[in-house]
Design a protein around this motif. Structure first.
Motif: not given
Length: 132
Positions: A11-25
């Protein structure tokens, strides 16, 4: 690591992944959507979820989630996870990009545009944000 710690790490890795993406994703991976439900409930992300779908087999799943924001609490959780377990995050940038532009993922439908989640990547040579 025990099973609970592995689930938290994923879950933390997924959170980190979305923290680096252009949002919304957009996210369409069933496993990642299950994790996003927990992250959303913990107020670490803001996300919207499609209505659940029931298959003929009786299985119920959520086909798509749109992550609109990683909250301040989410960014704090990422930083804390990096400090506590740097060996699991050493291949990931420490800070999310500053400038983010909104995409039209929410209006484009499943599978069109946006960044795929790590479990949806079809190219094994593509850099994976979340090692599994």
């Amino acid at each position: 690591m025990n099973e609970r710690e592995l689930r938290v790490l994923a879950s933390m890795k997924l959170l980190s992944y979305f923290g680096q993406q252009q949002l919304p994703a957009e996210c369409t991976s069933r496993d990642d959507i299950e994790r996003l439900l927990g992250l959303n409930a913990a107020s670490l992300v803001k996300a919207s979820f499609d209505a659940p779908v029931r298959e003929r087999s009786g299985d119920v799943y959520i086909p798509r989630a749109i992550v609109s924001e990683v909250t301040a609490e989410g960014h704090s959780a990422i930083a804390r996870a990096r400090r506590q377990q740097p060996e699991h995050f050493d291949d990931m940038p420490a800070r999310p990009p500053r400038a983010r532009r909104a995409s039209k993922v929410a209006n484009e439908g499943p599978g069109r545009g946006g960044e795929p989640s790590p479990s949806e990547r079809s190219d094994p040579d593509a850099p994976a944000a979340i090692p599994r």
